[in-house]
Every structure is written in C-alpha cells, then in structure tokens.
Design a protein around this motif. Structure first.
Motif, PDB file in Angstrom:
ATOM      1  N   ASP A 191       0.774  -0.966  -0.418  1.00 15.10           N
ATOM      2  CA  ASP A 191      -0.043  -0.103   0.259  1.00 15.10           C
ATOM      3  C   ASP A 191       0.712   0.910  -0.020  1.00 15.10           C
ATOM      4  O   ASP A 191       0.665   2.851   0.013  1.00 15.10           O
ATOM      5  N   ARG A 192       2.074   1.034  -0.497  1.00  9.78           N
ATOM      6  CA  ARG A 192       2.709   1.806  -0.403  1.00  9.78           C
ATOM      7  C   ARG A 192       2.721   3.033   0.992  1.00  9.78           C
ATOM      8  O   ARG A 192       3.043   4.358   0.511  1.00  9.78           O
ATOM      9  N   ASP A 193       2.781   3.416   1.986  1.00 11.46           N
ATOM     10  CA  ASP A 193       2.839   3.403   3.299  1.00 11.46           C
ATOM     11  C   ASP A 193       4.007   3.473   3.538  1.00 11.46           C
ATOM     12  O   ASP A 193       4.438   4.560   5.106  1.00 11.46           O
TER      13      ASP A 193
ATOM     14  N   ASN B 189       1.114  -2.789  11.194  1.00  9.10           N
ATOM     15  CA  ASN B 189       0.425  -1.398  11.947  1.00  9.10           C
ATOM     16  C   ASN B 189       1.028  -0.629  12.110  1.00  9.10           C
ATOM     17  O   ASN B 189       1.131   0.406  12.440  1.00  9.10           O
ATOM     18  N   GLY B 190       2.678  -0.515  12.058  1.00 10.17           N
ATOM     19  CA  GLY B 190       3.229   0.754  12.507  1.00 10.17           C
ATOM     20  C   GLY B 190       3.951   0.621  13.554  1.00 10.17           C
ATOM     21  O   GLY B 190       4.774   1.585  13.595  1.00 10.17           O
ATOM     22  N   ASP B 191       3.463  -0.139  14.782  1.00  3.62           N
ATOM     23  CA  ASP B 191       3.998  -0.087  16.108  1.00  3.62           C
ATOM     24  C   ASP B 191       5.057  -1.587  16.307  1.00  3.62           C
ATOM     25  O   ASP B 191       4.415  -2.301  17.443  1.00  3.62           O
TER      26      ASP B 191
ATOM     27  N   ASN C 172       9.879   2.558   2.889  1.00  2.00           N
ATOM     28  CA  ASN C 172      10.713   1.588   4.038  1.00  2.00           C
ATOM     29  C   ASN C 172      12.478   1.619   3.839  1.00  2.00           C
ATOM     30  O   ASN C 172      12.683   2.086   3.153  1.00  2.00           O
ATOM     31  N   ARG C 173      12.786   1.554   4.652  1.00  2.00           N
ATOM     32  CA  ARG C 173      14.482   1.744   5.283  1.00  2.00           C
ATOM     33  C   ARG C 173      15.086   1.111   3.722  1.00  2.00           C
ATOM     34  O   ARG C 173      16.260   1.513   3.886  1.00  2.00           O
TER      35      ARG C 173
ATOM     36  N   SER D 178       7.086   5.404  -2.691  1.00  2.72           N
ATOM     37  CA  SER D 178       6.584   6.622  -2.269  1.00  2.72           C
ATOM     38  C   SER D 178       6.454   7.364  -3.594  1.00  2.72           C
ATOM     39  O   SER D 178       5.924   8.701  -3.722  1.00  2.72           O
ATOM     40  N   GLY D 179       7.059   7.518  -4.839  1.00  2.00           N
ATOM     41  CA  GLY D 179       6.715   8.059  -6.027  1.00  2.00           C
ATOM     42  C   GLY D 179       8.448   8.810  -5.769  1.00  2.00           C
ATOM     43  O   GLY D 179       8.092   9.437  -7.539  1.00  2.00           O
ATOM     44  N   GLN D 180       8.930   8.829  -5.143  1.00  2.00           N
ATOM     45  CA  GLN D 180      10.202  10.613  -5.101  1.00  2.00           C
ATOM     46  C   GLN D 180      11.450   9.556  -5.934  1.00  2.00           C
ATOM     47  O   GLN D 180      11.310   8.228  -6.567  1.00  2.00           O
ATOM     48  N   VAL D 181      11.925  10.571  -7.157  1.00  2.00           N
ATOM     49  CA  VAL D 181      12.845   9.716  -7.712  1.00  2.00           C
ATOM     50  C   VAL D 181      14.509  10.033  -7.804  1.00  2.00           C
ATOM     51  O   VAL D 181      14.096  12.384  -7.578  1.00  2.00           O
TER      52      VAL D 181
END
Length: 659
Positions: free
Chosen positions: A269-271, A323-325, A572-573, A626-629
């Motif tokens: 989900d690209r979060d 869930n990010g936690d 993601n890292r 994220s869409g960053q290039v």
C-alpha cells in the motif's frame, strides 16, 4: 486456444516454425527447407535422429508444439535446433548503434570467461540440511526442502549466509534436533557458525526465508516459514536476534499446522512500512493422506511414491498488513487473496510487472496455474495470471512450478519472469509484452531442450558482467527411490546455466561453466550475491540431506560492474520495491530491490549491474515506492554506491575484495 485470453502466442516464433515444418503437408515446406539449409541440417537427418516422428510425433491430432520439442530434447535432437533457431531468429530485438559494446549479439560457443567452483567445504559451510528420510520419501512433507539467504545481518559490508533447516517425522532425542544456521562472513573467504550466539538455534520443519526491515530501524530482520508456526526474528543491531512472532501478531491459529512455504516483505500500500505475504502449499493432514502407492496420485512411471500434491487440499496464501507499531494484522480476505484458492503455492515474487508504480505479486504453484496478483492501488489484489498469459505454458497447460525469478533479460525496461517446473517439462520464460500481457518464449529463447531435470531455485544473474542478465537454475528430484529403479531420471542432478546471447536467445553453457555447475545434488533453495566482494555474483545452494554448495565466481570480475544499495526515508528503510535503472550509452538495465524469490530464498539486497568495458554509467535512476525519483549522472563503475531517498548519493566505496 482463445486468442483473447492468450494474446501473447506468436505464430512466427522459431520453435513454432520448426514444429510446423516437421509436420507440414504443404506450404511450410519451403520455409522449412530454407531454414534447414541455412542451418546446415538435412530433413532426413532429423528423421534419422527421431525415427518415430512421422507416425507418432508429427501427428497434428496427437501432439502440441511444446510436447514435440520436449520429446525432441529427450531424444537428443539438440544438434539441429540451435542452428535452426539462429537462422530464423529475428534481429529486431537488438538495440543500440554499431560500436555499442552491449548491442553486439554473442555467437553460440563464444568463450564464456567464467568458472563456478564449489568452495563450501573450505569456506566452512558444513551443516547438513536435514529433510525427511534420505533414501525413501514416504510423505510429501519430506520432499520440498529448504530455502537459503544471503544478507548482511551486522552491516559490516560483507554478505552472511542463513541456512534454513528441516526435520524428520520420527523426531530426534532431546538436544539433538537440527537447527537453522547463521554463518558470519570472516572477510577472507571463510565463514563462522554463529547460530547460537545470534539466538537463531530453532528446530522444526523449516521451509523458506525472506529479509526486510519491518520496523524501519536500519537493521534487516529475518522471517522464516515452517510447516507449523512461522518465526519473525527482530534484528537487535548487535549481532543478535529476538523472536517476536507472537508479539508481532503473527501466530497462526488453525486446527492443524499450516504448511507455509515462500514469503516476501512487500509494501503493497506504499505507506512506507513493509507488509508480509506468505505462500501456503498443502493443507496437510498425514492421518488423511494415503500411503505411498495407495492412491491415484501415488505412482510415478510405475514406481510407488509418496502421494501429492494432486489429490490433497490446497493451502491458502496469507497477507499481513504492517500496523506501524511492530505488529501486523491479517488482511488476506479483504485484500482479495482468497479469491484464488485450491492452489499449491511455493514461491512468491514481487515486482511492478505493468510499470504502474505499484508492487504486484507473482506466485509459482505446483500442479496448478501460477498466480499473478495485480495490485489495485486500494489495498486489494486481483489474480490476472490467466488473462495476462503467465499462468500456463504456451499450450495452455498448467505446470508444476517450484521457483521463480524476475528480471529484464532483453533490457527493454519491463520485468520478465522465469519459472522452474517438474521434470519431463521445461522451465518457462515469460517475456513481458509491455502491454500488461506475457508471451511464453521458452523455446524461441533456446530453453526448451532441458526437460530431464526438476528445477527449484533460480535467478536472473549477470554471471559474466557483460550487461545482460543470464539465468541460473538448480535441480534435484523429489523421489530418491529413482536411484534404484533403473530409469533414466536421477535424484541428484546438475545445475543449468543459460548465457544471454543478447538477441532474445540463451545458450546452455552448463558443461563449460565449471565443476560446480555439473556437480550433482538434490538442490532446493538458491541465493545470489557477491559474498567475497570481488565484483562478480556468487551462488549459494541449500541441498536436500547434504551440506550447502557455495559457487565462487572466478572470471566475472574481469569485466566492470556497479552495485547499488538503497536507503529509504519516506519509503521503507530497506528500499524494497525501489526500481533502479542504469544507463550507459544506448544500453539501459533495470532491476528492483525485492524480498524473497528464487525458491523460497533471499538474494543480496544490493542490486548488481554488469557494465562490460564501460568505465562510467551515464545515468543511475532510482524510483522509490513513495514516488520520489533520485537521479545520479556520470557514475564511475567498479564501486558500490549508496543512494538515500530524497538526497541522492549517500556514499560510494570500492569493495574490500576487489583486486
């Protein structure tokens, strides 16, 4: 064949022409004759090699093109096909101006320049992968073997090895059960077993492995699948791991143990947080499974063997949302994963196959159609394997898929798929048509003659650093009973190396790629990476009831190369899902950072690009989830570069193993 459902079939591919020539009654004879004359092969020579062809094989009603060529391969017809394919091969696949070192196709038989040598014993890889009885396989659980991983768990710049291990149904005395093994790289070509010190000494029926930094703390974590409860190991950053499966919400609650196989971390989900996909094979209940030779699917070539997978209930694949936690929530049903059921899934493979910027998931399945879960951009997936042409082979037949790999073998900017299958069949190469569909080009690409061996771990890997991905696959049968049966199918089998000829075709160079390739074993998991940091790609293989094989690449480092390590910020890292494009002149290569693949295994997370004689890349482009290039220009080769999302070049370094 429905042209709409299978739009990728080419009637002018070389294998199709050869087949049609040999069975034609009119029309194709002229084409056939011209092709044979250019190849220096006489029609009567082929008939002589294949004496029953007219009555049994060329019959239009009894044989498909694929079955004909499979039979031809087993009958030793290889002498005629390579030159015929060369004579008929289209030149339109070549790109680049004259003088471009990447654009010149290779002639079959050209010097290879590399050797692959097994150095596992001297490197200290001495643990046996225990997996069922060594000589008789009574149950299907004893046949699938284990994955293996190359990953730098302590961030010292050198690849370490994690070897998954299995068990036996009769069990072991207390304290004597086999465990997984973590080998620390000593930076001198040897490894030290640090399993217990690292906290990874767990037993059980281990299956697959995948790597990813699920909590974005900068250290890659480890996930291991089992027939039984899986294990998530959090990397503590000090050389040790802590098992956090229950804490992370990943314990499985089912009436009997799940047979989890391959896995992959993927930010679907690209979060910016890595989610987790787990393939499942058979819903296995040994009390309800027929004994060897006691059921319809319990025989092979007249030999009583273990039963399955056909006739047994298929497993259900799983998807967990991060869930990010530090915890996960199962979202399998709401994500649409359960809409495809009844499959025997082995290896999941992530990749953006339609170039829409979202990660999709391809799954190799045994004895059922392969799956392509297309990402719908809303947290759900749709299986489009059938309508895109990558679920079946070119004849519309399902295959027994084991391992799978993604790569851009023709350097057109789109991910292609390679899949290994059961014996008496070919592996499958699906070319991406750049329109959301795939074409099975196995025979046209020169990969249709190897039908004897059962393939497992595989990968697109530029073994000679010439800028074109080659293909490696490991093999090994599932029935050790074959050794005493007197049939021409071995249990321990050699590996296969296909060299990319740069024009859409491959050449089988296994016989001249070194003793490590021809070495026979019953191989399963395979991982690719540069463990000695000398600039070429090496291979580690997990074998059934044997110690591993470590194939050191000698010669590949003589050409130039470039490695890219991604460091995500908004993404993601680990940078899993990042797409890296490397351009030199008119030649562009592409790959993605991915978790899992091969056969339930994990490759080096540093992307490797062969650069031939080129001393610099004109462009290195990283497209992040994220869409960053991020774009780098005029990047020197023969180095590892670290690219940080949003910042570009973080650092560049020569590898310590370079000569």
């Amino acid at each position: 064949m429905n042209a709409r459902i299978f739009p990728s079939r080419r009637e002018d591919s070389p294998n199709v022409i050869i087949y049609d020539c040999l069975r034609a009654r009119s029309g194709a004879q002229t084409i056939c004759g011209d092709a044979f004359r250019r190849a220096g092969v006489r029609r009567k020579d082929i008939a002589g090699k294949f004496p029953s062809a007219r009555g049994r094989i060329i019959s239009r009603s009894r044989s498909s093109r694929r079955s004909f060529l499979c039979s031809a391969g087993r009958a030793g017809l290889a002498f005629g096909l390579q030159p015929i394919v060369s004579a008929l091969s289209p030149s339109g696949l070549l790109r680049g101006a004259s003088g471009d070192p990447f654009a010149v196709p290779l002639a079959p038989g050209a010097p290879l320049g590399i050797t692959l040598t097994d150095v596992a014993a001297q490197a200290g890889l001495n643990a046996v992968c225990v997996f069922g009885d060594e000589y008789v396989k009574r149950w299907i659980i004893e046949t699938t073997g284990c994955g293996i991983a190359f990953f730098d768990y302590d961030h010292d710049g050198w690849l370490d090895i994690f070897q998954v291990n299995g068990s036996k149904l009769e069990g072991f005395p207390k304290g004597q059960a086999p465990t997984h093994h973590l080998y620390h790289n000593n930076r001198d070509g040897t490894f030290t077993d640090v399993t217990r010190k690292a906290g990874l000494a767990r037993g059980g029926w281990g299956q697959g492995v995948c790597v990813g930094d699920y909590d974005n703390d900068g250290f890659d974590d480890l996930f291991v699948t089992y027939w039984g409860q899986n294990a998530l190991y959090h990397n503590n950053g000090d050389g040790t791991f802590t098992e956090v499966t229950e804490k992370a919400g990943l314990l499985q609650h089912s009436p009997r143990p799940r047979w989890n196989t391959g896995c992959c971390f993927v930010d679907y989900d690209r979060d910016g947080r890595l989610d987790l996909f787990i393939a499942n094979y058979v819903d296995l209940d040994l009390n309800q499974t027929p004994a060897a030779g006691k059921g319809q699917y319990c025989w092979w070539k007249g030999i009583p063997v273990m039963c399955g997978p056909r006739g047994l209930p298929g497993g259900k694949n799983l998807l967990y949302h991060n869930n990010g936690d530090g915890t996960f929530t199962e979202v399998t049903e709401q994500a649409g994963i359960l809409k495809t059921d009844g499959t025997y899934a082995f290896t999941p493979l992530t990749g953006d196959y339609d170039n829409d910027g979202w990660p999709d998931i391809y799954v190799a399945c045994d004895s059922t159609p392969a799956i392509l879960y297309k990402n719908n951009h809303d947290g759900t997936f749709t299986d489009v394997g059938v309508i895109t042409g990558c679920a079946y082979n070119e004849d519309g037949q399902q295959q027994a898929g084991m391992g799978t790999a993604a790569g851009d073998y023709n350097c057109d900017g789109w991910l292609d798929i390679f899949k290994t299958n059961f014996s008496d069949d070919t592996s499958t190469l699906y070319r991406n048509n750049r329109d959301g569909t795939f074409t099975d080009v196995t025979f046209a690409a020169g990969m249709g003659l190897n039908t004897k061996y059962l393939g497992w771990g595989c990968g697109f890997v530029d073994i000679d650093n010439d800028g074109w991905p080659d293909v490696f696959q490991a093999c090994g049968h599932v029935y050790p009973e074959l050794e005493k049966a007197g049939i021409d199918t071995p249990f321990k089998e050699p590996k296969i190396l296909y060299r990319n000829l740069r024009d859409g075709r491959f050449e089988d160079v296994s016989a001249r790629a070194g003793s490590g390739v021809t070495l026979a074993s019953s191989a399963r998991g395979v991982a690719f990476g540069d463990y000695d940091n000398d600039g070429d790609m090496d291979i580690v293989i997990n074998n059934m009831n044997q110690t591993p094989i470590l194939l050191r690449n000698d010669g590949g480092e003589k050409k130039r190369w470039l490695k890219v390590k991604t460091v995500g910020v908004r993404s993601n890292r680990t940078g899993i899902g990042a797409r890296v494009r490397v351009v030199a002149g008119a030649h562009a290569q592409m790959d993605e950072v991915r978790s899992g693949g091969s056969y339930i295994s994990q490759n080096d997370l540093r992307l490797h690009f062969g650069m031939g004689p080129v001393e610099q890349a004109d462009l290195v482009e990283v497209r992040w989830p994220s869409g960053q290039v991020d774009t780098l220009k005029n990047v020197a080769t023969n180095q590892l570069i670290w690219v940080k999302e949003g910042s570009g070049l973080l650092k560049a370094e020569r590898l310590a193993g370079q000569s």
